[in-house]
Motif scaffolding. Structure first.
Motif, PDB file in Angstrom:
ATOM      1  N   UNK A 218      39.250  83.934  39.728  1.00 28.27           N
ATOM      2  CA  UNK A 218      39.107  82.446  39.960  1.00 28.27           C
ATOM      3  C   UNK A 218      37.955  82.071  40.943  1.00 28.27           C
ATOM      4  N   UNK A 219      38.039  82.716  42.172  1.00 24.27           N
ATOM      5  CA  UNK A 219      37.271  82.411  43.272  1.00 24.27           C
ATOM      6  C   UNK A 219      35.922  82.480  42.695  1.00 24.27           C
ATOM      7  N   UNK A 220      35.353  83.536  42.040  1.00 23.32           N
ATOM      8  CA  UNK A 220      34.074  83.689  41.577  1.00 23.32           C
ATOM      9  C   UNK A 220      33.476  82.856  40.512  1.00 23.32           C
ATOM     10  N   UNK A 221      34.695  82.480  39.819  1.00 22.78           N
ATOM     11  CA  UNK A 221      34.244  81.395  38.833  1.00 22.78           C
ATOM     12  C   UNK A 221      33.869  80.021  39.262  1.00 22.78           C
ATOM     13  N   UNK A 222      34.836  79.647  40.339  1.00 18.04           N
ATOM     14  CA  UNK A 222      34.659  78.383  40.756  1.00 18.04           C
ATOM     15  C   UNK A 222      33.367  78.212  41.767  1.00 18.04           C
ATOM     16  N   UNK A 223      33.087  79.468  42.422  1.00 22.00           N
ATOM     17  CA  UNK A 223      31.859  79.428  43.294  1.00 22.00           C
ATOM     18  C   UNK A 223      30.536  79.361  42.498  1.00 22.00           C
ATOM     19  N   UNK A 224      30.777  80.464  41.516  1.00 23.01           N
ATOM     20  CA  UNK A 224      29.385  80.411  40.585  1.00 23.01           C
ATOM     21  C   UNK A 224      29.150  78.907  39.906  1.00 23.01           C
ATOM     22  N   UNK A 225      30.250  78.307  39.398  1.00 23.92           N
ATOM     23  CA  UNK A 225      29.958  77.001  38.747  1.00 23.92           C
ATOM     24  C   UNK A 225      29.673  75.992  39.673  1.00 23.92           C
ATOM     25  N   UNK A 226      30.096  75.994  40.805  1.00 23.14           N
ATOM     26  CA  UNK A 226      29.681  74.864  42.038  1.00 23.14           C
ATOM     27  C   UNK A 226      28.301  75.118  42.420  1.00 23.14           C
ATOM     28  N   UNK A 227      27.775  76.536  42.511  1.00 26.19           N
ATOM     29  CA  UNK A 227      26.402  76.575  43.021  1.00 26.19           C
ATOM     30  C   UNK A 227      25.312  76.160  41.697  1.00 26.19           C
ATOM     31  N   UNK A 228      25.910  76.227  40.912  1.00 24.97           N
ATOM     32  CA  UNK A 228      24.906  75.415  39.613  1.00 24.97           C
ATOM     33  C   UNK A 228      24.734  73.807  39.993  1.00 24.97           C
ATOM     34  N   UNK A 229      25.588  73.326  40.678  1.00 23.83           N
ATOM     35  CA  UNK A 229      25.355  71.909  40.889  1.00 23.83           C
ATOM     36  C   UNK A 229      25.005  71.506  42.201  1.00 23.83           C
ATOM     37  N   UNK A 230      24.963  72.547  43.001  1.00 25.42           N
ATOM     38  CA  UNK A 230      24.387  72.520  44.551  1.00 25.42           C
ATOM     39  C   UNK A 230      25.607  72.144  45.267  1.00 25.42           C
ATOM     40  N   UNK A 231      26.815  72.707  44.825  1.00 29.97           N
ATOM     41  CA  UNK A 231      27.935  72.335  45.621  1.00 29.97           C
ATOM     42  C   UNK A 231      28.400  73.646  46.247  1.00 29.97           C
ATOM     43  N   UNK A 232      29.505  73.807  47.393  1.00 32.00           N
ATOM     44  CA  UNK A 232      30.139  74.803  47.713  1.00 32.00           C
ATOM     45  C   UNK A 232      31.314  74.849  47.536  1.00 32.00           C
ATOM     46  N   UNK A 233      31.842  76.059  47.198  1.00 32.50           N
ATOM     47  CA  UNK A 233      33.477  76.315  47.082  1.00 32.50           C
ATOM     48  C   UNK A 233      34.057  76.039  48.534  1.00 32.50           C
ATOM     49  N   UNK A 234      35.384  75.751  48.442  1.00 37.91           N
ATOM     50  CA  UNK A 234      36.018  75.647  49.657  1.00 37.91           C
ATOM     51  C   UNK A 234      37.246  76.546  49.791  1.00 37.91           C
ATOM     52  N   UNK A 235      37.514  76.896  51.194  1.00 38.89           N
ATOM     53  CA  UNK A 235      38.642  77.814  50.954  1.00 38.89           C
ATOM     54  C   UNK A 235      38.794  78.450  52.403  1.00 38.89           C
ATOM     55  N   UNK A 236      40.005  79.121  52.878  1.00 35.84           N
ATOM     56  CA  UNK A 236      40.143  79.562  54.198  1.00 35.84           C
ATOM     57  C   UNK A 236      39.474  80.870  54.200  1.00 35.84           C
ATOM     58  N   UNK A 237      38.598  80.822  55.117  1.00 33.91           N
ATOM     59  CA  UNK A 237      37.888  81.874  55.845  1.00 33.91           C
ATOM     60  C   UNK A 237      37.793  83.090  54.660  1.00 33.91           C
ATOM     61  N   UNK A 238      36.863  83.235  53.604  1.00 30.58           N
ATOM     62  CA  UNK A 238      36.615  84.076  52.706  1.00 30.58           C
ATOM     63  C   UNK A 238      35.314  84.325  52.846  1.00 30.58           C
ATOM     64  N   UNK A 239      34.900  85.791  52.990  1.00 29.95           N
ATOM     65  CA  UNK A 239      33.451  86.148  52.936  1.00 29.95           C
ATOM     66  C   UNK A 239      32.705  85.614  51.976  1.00 29.95           C
TER      67      UNK A 239
END
Length: 308
Positions: A218-239
């Motif tokens: 789920x982390x990489x899915x949201x991260x990858x989708x948001x990258x396509x619209x120039x946004x960053x995923x949020x979350x507690x101190x994840x590499x």
């Protein structure tokens, strides 16, 4: 009462999500999403098929994806993500690319898949050797390793549960125990597969304990989708989300990777050789180094799959 001073609601960016029919972790996806982005979810039709690679193919057929994306098109998302790991790796690299093309043709909207986003994330953190945790059966886990091997990623260790249903009910303690068992062979990172497996709260804990980046479906899915619209995923101190987590005072000792970064994918390139380490099944049983395909009817457990 005059409420004109409120001025809202806040404008939203839209991300469409196509999930398997029994996906149960909508709330987990939202936890990685910033306040000015909305998720619009739809599900594939129910299929009463027991766990198998064929079942993963059924929830990822191109016409099924096209119909789901056309439904999402009504709310005009800027990107569409297929949130299912097994459904997006079961056809190998060519199958994953074909799924994205089918989704993009249905709405002329950029598309990502969980497995494609995983490869992007591994390139982002410079990981070429990873440990793998799955809730799947042996043959589905082996298919994930085939997908990774084709992309030039070596699997150093694994742990899997052999589940065929209700994957979303797996407690965090089981995820943590599997991660500890799988993290052998000095991997660059650990990947927890299946979008129906809860992971949000355990990622920081595992990164601190294992001293390596930890990725989840789920982390990489949201991260990858948001990258396509120039946004960053949020979350507690994840590499993956915070470069400071890779370079700061409590940084992962394995980064930067001693191996070259993962190359960008080429269209339908031939598979590369891969090396595999030992397998651990939750509960302490060990398999051979390779994961042979199960003979017909030998899948662990029974009942409908919780794909992801």
């Amino acid at each position: 009462m005059d409420v004109s001073f409120l001025g809202g609601p806040q404008p939203q960016r839209g991300v469409g999500i196509v999930a398997p029919f029994d996906f149960a972790l909508d709330r987990e996806l939202w936890r990685w999403v910033p306040d000015d982005v909305s998720l619009h979810l739809t599900r594939t039709p129910f299929v009463p098929v027991e766990v198998s690679l064929d079942q993963a193919r059924l929830v990822s057929e191109h016409e099924t994806l096209r119909a789901a994306v056309r439904a999402l098109h009504a709310v005009s998302p800027e990107v569409v993500a297929y949130a299912c790991t097994s459904g997006s790796f079961v056809g190998g690299g060519a199958g994953e690319r074909g799924m994205r093309r089918a989704m993009e043709e249905a709405s002329e909207t950029p598309a990502v898949t969980t497995s494609g986003a995983l490869l992007e994330a591994l390139r982002e953190i410079g990981a070429r050797r990873i440990a793998v945790v799955t809730p799947y059966t042996r043959s589905v886990t082996a298919s994930l390793e085939d997908f990774l091997g084709e992309a030039g990623v070596e699997v150093t260790g694994r742990s899997y549960l052999g589940l065929t249903s209700h994957i979303w009910r797996v407690p965090y303690r089981d995820v943590v125990e599997m991660a500890r068992e799988a993290a052998t062979g000095a991997p660059d990172a650990l990947f927890i597969s299946c979008t129906n497996l809860p992971t949000f709260d355990v990622i920081p804990q595992l990164e601190a304990e294992l001293r390596m980046p930890v990725l989840s479906a789920n982390q990489v899915t949201v991260w990858g989708a948001l990258r396509h619209i120039g946004k960053e995923a949020v979350g507690p101190y994840q590499a993956l989300l915070d470069p400071a987590a890779r370079t700061g005072p409590v940084a992962m000792t394995v980064l930067p990777s001693p191996t070259p970064p993962l190359p960008p994918p080429a269209e339908d390139e031939p598979p590369e050789p891969r090396a595999l380490a030992g397998t651990t099944v939750s509960g302490g049983e060990s398999d051979a180094a390779e994961l042979p395909s199960d003979p017909a009817g030998s899948e662990e457990g029974g009942g409908p799959l919780s794909p992801g």
